[in-house]
Design a protein around this motif. Structure first.
Motif, mmCIF file in Angstrom:
data_model
loop_
_atom_site.group_PDB
_atom_site.id
_atom_site.type_symbol
_atom_site.label_atom_id
_atom_site.label_comp_id
_atom_site.label_asym_id
_atom_site.label_seq_id
_atom_site.Cartn_x
_atom_site.Cartn_y
_atom_site.Cartn_z
ATOM 1 N N ALA A 133 0.830 -1.206 0.000
ATOM 2 C CA ALA A 133 0.000 0.000 0.000
ATOM 3 C C ALA A 133 0.864 1.256 0.000
ATOM 4 N N GLU A 134 1.938 1.236 0.781
ATOM 5 C CA GLU A 134 2.843 2.390 0.816
ATOM 6 C C GLU A 134 3.521 2.579 -0.533
ATOM 7 N N VAL A 135 3.909 1.475 -1.173
ATOM 8 C CA VAL A 135 4.547 1.575 -2.490
ATOM 9 C C VAL A 135 3.572 2.133 -3.514
ATOM 10 N N ASP A 136 2.335 1.671 -3.465
ATOM 11 C CA ASP A 136 1.315 2.195 -4.391
ATOM 12 C C ASP A 136 1.149 3.700 -4.202
ATOM 13 N N ALA A 137 1.153 4.143 -2.965
ATOM 14 C CA ALA A 137 0.987 5.571 -2.680
ATOM 15 C C ALA A 137 2.200 6.366 -3.155
ATOM 16 N N ILE A 138 3.398 5.819 -2.943
ATOM 17 C CA ILE A 138 4.622 6.494 -3.397
ATOM 18 C C ILE A 138 4.601 6.660 -4.904
ATOM 19 N N ALA A 139 4.246 5.591 -5.620
ATOM 20 C CA ALA A 139 4.208 5.647 -7.082
ATOM 21 C C ALA A 139 3.160 6.643 -7.568
ATOM 22 N N ASP A 140 1.977 6.588 -6.974
ATOM 23 C CA ASP A 140 0.882 7.452 -7.417
ATOM 24 C C ASP A 140 1.188 8.922 -7.177
ATOM 25 N N GLN A 141 1.930 9.216 -6.099
ATOM 26 C CA GLN A 141 2.224 10.611 -5.745
ATOM 27 C C GLN A 141 3.552 11.102 -6.310
ATOM 28 N N TRP A 142 4.236 10.249 -7.096
ATOM 29 C CA TRP A 142 5.543 10.667 -7.637
ATOM 30 C C TRP A 142 5.340 11.888 -8.533
ATOM 31 N N PRO A 143 6.150 12.930 -8.367
ATOM 32 C CA PRO A 143 5.905 14.193 -9.088
ATOM 33 C C PRO A 143 6.085 14.115 -10.603
ATOM 34 N N ILE A 144 6.835 13.132 -11.080
ATOM 35 C CA ILE A 144 7.057 13.003 -12.520
ATOM 36 C C ILE A 144 6.141 11.903 -13.052
ATOM 37 N N GLN A 145 5.342 12.225 -14.038
ATOM 38 C CA GLN A 145 4.415 11.248 -14.579
ATOM 39 C C GLN A 145 5.091 10.361 -15.627
ATOM 40 N N VAL A 146 4.431 9.244 -15.898
ATOM 41 C CA VAL A 146 4.977 8.246 -16.816
ATOM 42 C C VAL A 146 4.414 8.478 -18.218
ATOM 43 N N PRO A 147 5.278 8.542 -19.246
ATOM 44 C CA PRO A 147 4.771 8.698 -20.619
ATOM 45 C C PRO A 147 3.978 7.474 -21.048
ATOM 46 N N THR A 148 2.884 7.693 -21.745
ATOM 47 C CA THR A 148 2.056 6.596 -22.239
ATOM 48 C C THR A 148 1.330 7.063 -23.490
ATOM 49 N N VAL A 149 0.439 6.214 -23.993
ATOM 50 C CA VAL A 149 -0.336 6.538 -25.191
ATOM 51 C C VAL A 149 -1.814 6.394 -24.856
ATOM 52 N N ASN A 150 -2.584 7.376 -25.226
ATOM 53 C CA ASN A 150 -4.030 7.326 -25.020
ATOM 54 C C ASN A 150 -4.613 6.251 -25.927
ATOM 55 N N GLU A 151 -5.236 5.240 -25.328
ATOM 56 C CA GLU A 151 -5.744 4.115 -26.107
ATOM 57 C C GLU A 151 -6.880 4.518 -27.047
ATOM 58 N N GLU A 152 -7.586 5.582 -26.724
ATOM 59 C CA GLU A 152 -8.717 5.992 -27.550
ATOM 60 C C GLU A 152 -8.282 6.855 -28.728
ATOM 61 N N THR A 153 -7.306 7.747 -28.492
ATOM 62 C CA THR A 153 -6.894 8.667 -29.566
ATOM 63 C C THR A 153 -5.565 8.296 -30.194
ATOM 64 N N GLY A 154 -4.775 7.474 -29.507
ATOM 65 C CA GLY A 154 -3.458 7.124 -30.012
ATOM 66 C C GLY A 154 -2.425 8.209 -29.807
ATOM 67 N N GLU A 155 -2.791 9.268 -29.112
ATOM 68 C CA GLU A 155 -1.866 10.366 -28.877
ATOM 69 C C GLU A 155 -1.033 10.109 -27.625
ATOM 70 N N GLU A 156 0.164 10.701 -27.643
ATOM 71 C CA GLU A 156 1.047 10.573 -26.479
ATOM 72 C C GLU A 156 0.481 11.391 -25.318
ATOM 73 N N THR A 157 0.539 10.815 -24.142
ATOM 74 C CA THR A 157 0.062 11.498 -22.950
ATOM 75 C C THR A 157 0.867 10.995 -21.752
ATOM 76 N N THR A 158 0.475 11.336 -20.573
ATOM 77 C CA THR A 158 1.161 10.879 -19.356
ATOM 78 C C THR A 158 0.119 10.406 -18.353
ATOM 79 N N ARG A 159 0.571 9.660 -17.376
ATOM 80 C CA ARG A 159 -0.294 9.167 -16.313
ATOM 81 C C ARG A 159 0.509 9.056 -15.034
#
Length: 276
Positions: free
Chosen positions: A97-123
């Motif tokens: 649970a602590e690890v999940d919280a650390i990851a979720d609150q990390w100030p730098i987001q992870v690059p990804t691709v929007n599955e609906e539009t195919g555009e680059e985004t972050t999460r």
């Protein structure tokens, strides 16, 4: 005729040898004393011991958590941990649970691709993600740091001579330049004097100051303590399976001793009645 030519050739060799000897002697007697070099002001890493040192060494989980806190609150603004995943933090004693919280609150987001539009985004990061890069690329990193690219810290204790002791000394070793430091070794604009750095001047400002973080276990957060803690944490990032490796090594060693003893006793039993 042959003797005359041989004599002249020998005489020429003697002349060249004599000339070289005289020129060398003059150069030696008139040579100026060499000036100081950067190495004259460079310090080797200070001696320090960590709980993980030696064949029986084990990680101090409490210290690793303090070191991670220093990394998260200070170092992570510039330095990545490319080869470490958030889920690996459970090895430091954090709960899932602590690890999940650390990851979720990390100030730098992870690059990804929007599955609906195919555009680059972050999460937001999740536990299975590796720590995201601080900068998009080296050019961006240099542009943000006076043309000095902050290195990834994952394997730093393996990549630098003197390992964790070097990192500890570097982080806690900033000081004013000595009074006799030659002009060519004085820190220029955007540089800071550190005798543990190879060329004495480093682009990274002093990252630590007393009381900069607040340790949950009540440990006093001095520069020396924080430097030691984050160095211990980076020992773990460079070799998170060190304890398993040591345990396996001891098991193999004990097995080999047992096997050698068994083989020797078998040899004595088989050949005891044989005469040499």
């Amino acid at each position: 005729m042959v003797r005359i030519i041989g004599f002249l050739v020998g005489l020429g060799f003697v002349g060249v040898l004599g000339y070289s000897l005289i020129v060398g002697a003059i150069a030696y007697t008139t040579e100026e004393e060499p000036g100081p070099t950067a190495y004259d002001y460079h310090h080797h890493a200070r001696e320090i011991s960590f709980a993980s040192d030696g064949p029986l060494g084990r990680f101090d989980r409490q210290q690793l958590q303090r070191g991670f806190q220093v990394y998260r609150e200070v170092c992570a603004a510039c330095h990545s941990l490319e080869y470490v995943a958030f889920r690996n933090l459970t090895d430091l004693g954090f709960t899932e649970a602590e690890v999940d919280a650390i990851a979720d609150q990390w100030p730098i987001q992870v690059p990804t691709v929007n599955e609906e539009t195919g555009e680059e985004t972050t999460r937001n990061a999740i536990a299975s993600d590796h720590f995201p890069h601080v900068y998009a690329n080296e050019v961006a990193g240099r542009a943000a740091n006076n043309n000095a690219y902050p290195p990834d810290l994952s394997l730093m204790t393996k990549a630098r001579e003197e390992g964790a002791a070097y990192l500890y000394s570097l982080l806690s070793g900033y000081e004013d330049p000595p009074a006799d430091l030659p002009e060519e070794f004085q820190p220029g604009t955007g540089l800071y004097f550190n005798p543990y750095f190879a060329n004495l001047n480093i682009a990274m400002p002093p990252p630590l100051s007393d009381g900069q973080v607040s340790y949950a276990d009540g440990t006093e957060a001095t520069v020396d303590q924080m430097s030691e803690d984050v160095a211990a944490f980076l020992i773990w990032t460079a070799e998170p399976t060190m304890e398993e490796r040591k345990s396996t090594g001891w098991a193999v060693l004990i097995f080999l001793v047992f096997l050698t003893t068994l083989a020797f006793l078998a040899y004595k039993n088989i050949w005891r009645d044989q005469k040499h």
